[in-house]
Scaffold this motif. Structure first.
Motif, PDB file in Angstrom:
ATOM      1  N   THR A   1       1.878   1.592  -3.542  1.00 21.44           N
ATOM      2  CA  THR A   1       0.944   2.684  -4.459  1.00 21.44           C
ATOM      3  C   THR A   1       0.432   3.614  -4.276  1.00 21.44           C
TER       4      THR A   1
ATOM      5  N   VAL B   1       4.453  -1.349  -9.077  1.00 19.44           N
ATOM      6  CA  VAL B   1       4.397  -0.830  -7.918  1.00 19.44           C
ATOM      7  C   VAL B   1       4.118  -2.503  -7.120  1.00 19.44           C
TER       8      VAL B   1
ATOM      9  N   TRP C   1       3.847   6.167  -5.293  1.00 18.12           N
ATOM     10  CA  TRP C   1       3.974   6.509  -6.621  1.00 18.12           C
ATOM     11  C   TRP C   1       2.506   6.975  -7.666  1.00 18.12           C
ATOM     12  N   LEU C   2       1.295   6.730  -7.028  1.00 17.96           N
ATOM     13  CA  LEU C   2       0.457   6.990  -7.445  1.00 17.96           C
ATOM     14  C   LEU C   2       0.205   8.680  -7.005  1.00 17.96           C
TER      15      LEU C   2
ATOM     16  N   GLY D   1      -2.960  -2.186  -4.373  1.00 18.94           N
ATOM     17  CA  GLY D   1      -2.516  -1.575  -3.869  1.00 18.94           C
ATOM     18  C   GLY D   1      -3.671  -2.431  -2.785  1.00 18.94           C
TER      19      GLY D   1
ATOM     20  N   ALA E   1       0.413  -1.183  -0.006  1.00 20.42           N
ATOM     21  CA  ALA E   1       0.061   0.226  -0.606  1.00 20.42           C
ATOM     22  C   ALA E   1       0.815   1.420  -0.012  1.00 20.42           C
TER      23      ALA E   1
ATOM     24  N   MET F   1      -1.606  -0.186 -10.694  1.00 21.67           N
ATOM     25  CA  MET F   1      -1.019   0.288  -9.733  1.00 21.67           C
ATOM     26  C   MET F   1      -1.715   0.397  -8.149  1.00 21.67           C
ATOM     27  N   LEU F   2      -3.202   1.124  -8.660  1.00 22.92           N
ATOM     28  CA  LEU F   2      -4.042   0.987  -7.580  1.00 22.92           C
ATOM     29  C   LEU F   2      -4.746  -0.173  -7.134  1.00 22.92           C
TER      30      LEU F   2
END
Length: 432
Positions: free
Chosen positions: A147, A340, A150-151, A283, A144, A279-280
């Motif tokens: 994620t 990620v 990087w988001l 996570g 997490a 990526m989401l």
């Protein structure tokens, strides 16, 4: 901070703000200044390309910055100091834009110094930030944390690019300098606030540093670890594959599918949207739903990327009318998934087995990524040029995509071995 000595969710978001600041400054140099040199100044495109390549090349120093943060036992000063150097380098690069019209060689000399500072700043700040995340994040939250940070970096890049683009019109050199100065000062100020006393609550999870070791000895120690060495090879292979299509995807869309400049540019937005979703998804799946493992998501992301590249190649045989955009979105999704998850695995490997060498390890892997970014982009573009002289555009670009897919498959095989070994040794240490 949480009572356990690990970062709370708020603490993770605070470090994500630093990552966002890094992306905000870097995008100015790789996008805005690049465009100004090529369009407004009519300079050869290879010039900004070489300057951006220089900033990647300088990041081979990442292991040294990580070692220094290990030796001092403090990450925050290196994070803030690196951000200040990065901001100064970006301002210097912006100052050189109008200078090119007055004294080309002086501007070039100062640009080299500025992009060197950019590379140093990214290396010092980014490596120390990742080392802090690796040591201060609870194991169950590492996916997490990767994620979130990087988001936030992607968000920083998007917001900065959009807002700077709006503020820069009508363009003038003085307006450019003011904007870059404001972004840089804002990034340094926000980094300072975000990291204020953040290490105070994580001292209980900080391992003793091997400060008496020389850098060369510390790097030799890390390289002697078979898992760390093989993970470095994985990072290089996967990121080379990741960046090989960066410079050729839009030309491929234009030459083979007849996309207009606007349509081909939209592919980048679609791909980044896919990266965001990938990526989401990881996570949420790993941390929220407890589905799968980092190893599984890395392997799935690499193999999915390989399949997507194969589909992109196949669509080239179909030509105009093929739904290329959906294959590009899929490529972005699987790229984001593997990236990620790999960052989370990197944090796990550094945080649980480094014994005071977390920064050195993160620096080694960061250097591998930076070298791969430069090599991958150059290799993909050069290979496409060579192949185009001997075959059709569809087959020439397709050959590069297939080679990229093969690298992703090799990276998936290596990841399955290395990350599995990491998880096994983690269990042994934990007594599970």
């Amino acid at each position: 901070m949480s009572n356990s000595g690990y970062l709370s969710w708020i603490g993770i978001v605070r470090l994500g703000l630093v990552q966002m600041c890094l992306g905000s400054i870097v995008v100015l140099t790789t996008s805005t200044l690049n465009r100004l040199m090529v369009v407004e100044l009519a300079l050869p495109a290879i010039l900004p390309g070489l300057l951006v390549g220089l900033h990647y090349g300088i990041q081979i120093s990442r292991p040294h910055w990580g070692f220094l943060s290990d030796a001092t036992g403090r990450r925050t000063p290196w994070v803030i100091g690196g951000m200040a150097i990065l901001a100064f380098g970006a301002l210097g690069a912006a100052f050189c834009i109008p200078l090119f019209g007055e004294s080309f060689w002086l501007a070039l000399f100062l640009s080299v110094l500025s992009y060197t500072a950019i590379g140093v700043g990214v290396g010092a700040s980014g490596t120390s930030l990742l080392a802090l995340l690796a040591t201060a994040t609870a194991p169950r939250r590492r996916a997490a944390a990767a994620t979130i940070t990087w988001l936030m970096m992607i968000a920083g890049i998007a917001v900065t690019a959009a807002s700077v683009g709006a503020m820069l019109d009508p363009y003038s050199p003085s307006r450019l300098l003011v904007i870059v100065a404001c972004v840089g000062l804002g990034a340094v100020a926000l980094t300072s606030v975000a990291t204020w006393r953040i290490e105070a609550g994580v001292e209980t999870v900080t391992r003793p540093s091997k400060a008496k070791l020389r850098f060369r000895d510390a790097l030799r120690d890390v390289w002697a670890d078979d898992a760390a060495r093989r993970f470095t090879v994985f990072v290089f292979l996967s990121m080379t594959a990741f960046f090989m299509q960066e410079l050729i995807l839009e030309p491929y869309a234009g030459l083979v599918f007849g996309y207009t400049p606007g349509e081909s540019t939209s592919l980048s937005g679609a791909q980044n949207g896919g990266v965001f979703l990938g990526m989401l998804s990881v996570g949420i799946a790993v941390t929220g739903l407890r589905i799968g493992s980092l190893r599984g998501w890395v392997v799935a992301g690499c193999l999915g990327s390989a399949v997507s590249l194969g589909v992109i190649f196949a669509m080239g045989q179909m030509g105009p009318g093929a739904p290329l955009i959906w294959a590009v979105v899929a490529l972005g999704f699987f790229n984001g998934m593997f990236a990620v998850a790999a960052i989370g695995a990197m944090m796990e490997l550094a945080g649980e087995h480094a014994s005071g060498q977390e920064g050195t390890r993160m620096g080694l892997w960061g250097a591998a990524q930076a070298i791969a970014a430069g090599v991958g982009g150059l290799l993909g573009a050069a290979a496409a040029d060579v192949f185009r002289s001997a075959m059709s555009d569809a087959n020439a670009f397709g050959a590069v995509f297939l080679a990229e897919a093969a690298l992703f498959v090799a990276a998936a095989i290596l990841a399955a071995q290395v990350i599995n070994e990491t998880r096994h040794s983690t269990h042994v240490v934990a007594g599970e």
